[in-house]
Design an enzyme around this catalytic site. Structure first.
Site, PDB file in Angstrom:
ATOM      1  N   GLU A  96      12.616  -6.660  -3.858  1.00 22.73           N
ATOM      2  CA  GLU A  96      12.710  -5.218  -3.606  1.00 22.73           C
ATOM      3  C   GLU A  96      13.348  -4.702  -2.607  1.00 22.73           C
ATOM      4  OE1 GLU A  96       8.710  -4.306  -4.089  1.00 22.73           O
ATOM      5  OE2 GLU A  96       8.139  -5.866  -5.760  1.00 22.73           O
ATOM      6  N   CYS A 109      14.177   0.456   3.236  1.00 22.96           N
ATOM      7  CA  CYS A 109      13.551  -0.889   3.821  1.00 22.96           C
ATOM      8  C   CYS A 109      14.056  -1.943   2.921  1.00 22.96           C
ATOM      9  CB  CYS A 109      12.061  -0.683   3.511  1.00 22.96           C
ATOM     10  SG  CYS A 109      11.222  -2.061   3.786  1.00 22.96           S
ATOM     11  N   CYS A 116       7.769 -15.410   0.022  1.00 24.62           N
ATOM     12  CA  CYS A 116       7.554 -15.620   1.550  1.00 24.62           C
ATOM     13  C   CYS A 116       6.432 -16.697   1.605  1.00 24.62           C
ATOM     14  CB  CYS A 116       6.885 -14.190   1.937  1.00 24.62           C
ATOM     15  SG  CYS A 116       6.587 -14.261   4.048  1.00 24.62           S
ATOM     16  N   CYS A 120       0.243 -14.051   4.544  1.00 29.38           N
ATOM     17  CA  CYS A 120      -0.724 -13.134   5.066  1.00 29.38           C
ATOM     18  C   CYS A 120      -1.461 -12.546   3.855  1.00 29.38           C
ATOM     19  CB  CYS A 120       0.113 -11.783   5.415  1.00 29.38           C
ATOM     20  SG  CYS A 120       1.110 -12.285   7.056  1.00 29.38           S
ATOM     21  N   CYS A 123      -0.865  -9.124   1.944  1.00 31.45           N
ATOM     22  CA  CYS A 123       0.693  -9.110   1.067  1.00 31.45           C
ATOM     23  C   CYS A 123       0.648  -9.742  -0.006  1.00 31.45           C
ATOM     24  CB  CYS A 123       1.477  -9.729   2.277  1.00 31.45           C
ATOM     25  SG  CYS A 123       3.309  -9.565   1.754  1.00 31.45           S
ATOM     26  N   SER A 193      11.611  -6.685  11.841  1.00 30.02           N
ATOM     27  CA  SER A 193      10.057  -7.061  11.832  1.00 30.02           C
ATOM     28  C   SER A 193      10.016  -8.407  11.856  1.00 30.02           C
ATOM     29  CB  SER A 193       9.228  -6.236  10.767  1.00 30.02           C
ATOM     30  OG  SER A 193       9.435  -6.893   9.553  1.00 30.02           O
ATOM     31  N   HIS A 291      -2.117  -0.082   1.673  1.00 32.59           N
ATOM     32  CA  HIS A 291      -2.049   0.089   0.283  1.00 32.59           C
ATOM     33  C   HIS A 291      -2.726  -1.043  -0.502  1.00 32.59           C
ATOM     34  CE1 HIS A 291       1.459   2.828   0.213  1.00 32.59           C
ATOM     35  NE2 HIS A 291       0.825   3.348   1.285  1.00 32.59           N
ATOM     36  N   CYS A 334       4.577  -3.266  -1.502  1.00 31.98           N
ATOM     37  CA  CYS A 334       4.178  -4.857  -1.672  1.00 31.98           C
ATOM     38  C   CYS A 334       4.966  -5.229  -2.671  1.00 31.98           C
ATOM     39  CB  CYS A 334       2.758  -4.780  -2.073  1.00 31.98           C
ATOM     40  SG  CYS A 334       2.425  -4.192  -3.909  1.00 31.98           S
TER      41      CYS A 334
END
Length: 345
Positions: A96, A109, A116, A120, A123, A193, A291, A334
């Site tokens: 995304e 973004c 991933c 986390c 997430c 990031s 979120h 997300c």
């Protein structure tokens, strides 16, 4: 030939394009011509590279090359103008990219991985696990392929994946975005990031001039470990210690991202912990409202609590802002859309 089986020119440097040109029997200057078509003229097809001879273009095709472009396969539009674009990847997955308009500012973004591995707890992407790294071409493709490409003012590597876990391709993408032969952007328009993968983070800071955003979310070791397993390998105190070796006093900006979870990390004790942890660092904190994601016990803090925390941190001498909540109606923050798309497939 399927695009997955072809070799992408997009994502290559002039030196690499020089090797391609030589293999195709082209003159050395053809490498710069191809780079110009890919990154400045944004050609999506070799056939569009009309200052190469027809024979040269056919030869590149025969050798299995393609310009390298994947268009978005789906878009969700928020009532606030935020757009979430879904891209298929060369590895058969989905990623995304989120377009965020804000007055004269237009931010994209971008993702650096499909899935991933960092796990986390807050997430959605982390629930997918790591599927594969994106190539530099696939990262840059997100910038070139969204309909708003020409309007973009900023790029943030805050989409799916941990950029430091795919550092080589992130560095290659940043080089394309900032070089004169590429898109020619100032590195001050780009923020990358990380959750604090120290060796890769240090290399990024040495080799580029982009801004850095560190996902912090809790100043206390045990509590952060519950939210972010990376704390086991790279404790946040070691991350901040490493950052003290770099200069953030001029054009480069250091920020700490802090998602505020109600009843979890929003107390006076957490404010005091943040002040102690970041004392002496030239940085800012971005507070972010959570979120909510499906099947998570974590809840966002109230707007009143976030305003209190913002004021308390500023009063303590740390520049703090609260990031506007954007695209919540399309779950812009997300990996839900990519997860749903893969499940449908």
């Amino acid at each position: 030939m399927d695009i997955d089986a072809k070799k992408w020119l997009s994502g290559m440097s002039p030196a690499e394009l020089g090797t391609v040109a030589a293999d195709a029997g082209l003159r050395p200057f053809a490498a710069r011509q191809i780079a110009d078509w890919l990154y400045k003229k944004r050609a999506a097809d070799i056939a569009a590279m009309t200052n190469l001879s027809l024979a040269a273009r056919r030869r590149l095709d025969e050798l299995g090359y393609t310009a390298g472009r994947i268009e978005p396969c789906e878009v969700q539009v928020s009532k606030d103008g935020t757009k979430k674009y879904l891209f298929a990847t060369l590895g058969g997955r989905y990623i995304e990219s989120v377009y965020i308009p804000d007055g004269e500012r237009a931010t994209l973004c971008v993702s650096s991985q499909a899935g991933c591995r960092m796990g986390c707890r807050f997430c959605m992407t982390g629930r997918q696990g790591l599927q594969h790294h994106l190539t530099a071409g696939e990262i840059v493709n997100q910038v070139l392929a969204v309909p708003e490409s020409e309007r973009l003012t900023n790029i943030v590597f805050m989409g799916m994946g941990e950029p430091m876990d795919n550092l080589e391709n992130v560095l290659r993408a940043v080089d394309i975005l900032t070089s004169d032969w590429g898109l020619g952007w100032s590195p001050t328009r780009i923020t990358v990031s990380t959750i604090g993968v120290i060796p890769a983070m240090e290399r990024l800071l040495r080799e580029t001039k982009v801004h850095l955003a560190v996902s912090l979310h809790d100043p206390f070791d045990e509590e952060r470990r519950e939210l972010m397993p990376v704390q086991n390998k790279y404790p946040i105190r070691e991350v901040t210690a490493a950052l003290r070796n770099f200069d953030f006093s001029h054009q480069r900006r250091l920020s700490f991202e802090y998602i505020v979870f109600g009843g979890v990390n929003d107390s006076p004790r957490h404010v005091e912990g943040l002040v102690r942890l970041l004392k002496g660092l030239d940085c800012r904190i971005n507070l972010i409202r959570f979120h909510a994601i499906p099947d998570s016990p974590l809840k966002g803090a109230s707007p009143e609590r976030i305003r209190w925390m913002n004021g308390a941190l500023n009063a303590a001498g740390i520049t703090t802002t609260t990031r506007s909540s954007r695209g919540e109606d399309i779950l812009a923050a997300c990996g839900l859309l990519s997860t749903q798309s893969h499940n449908r497939r």
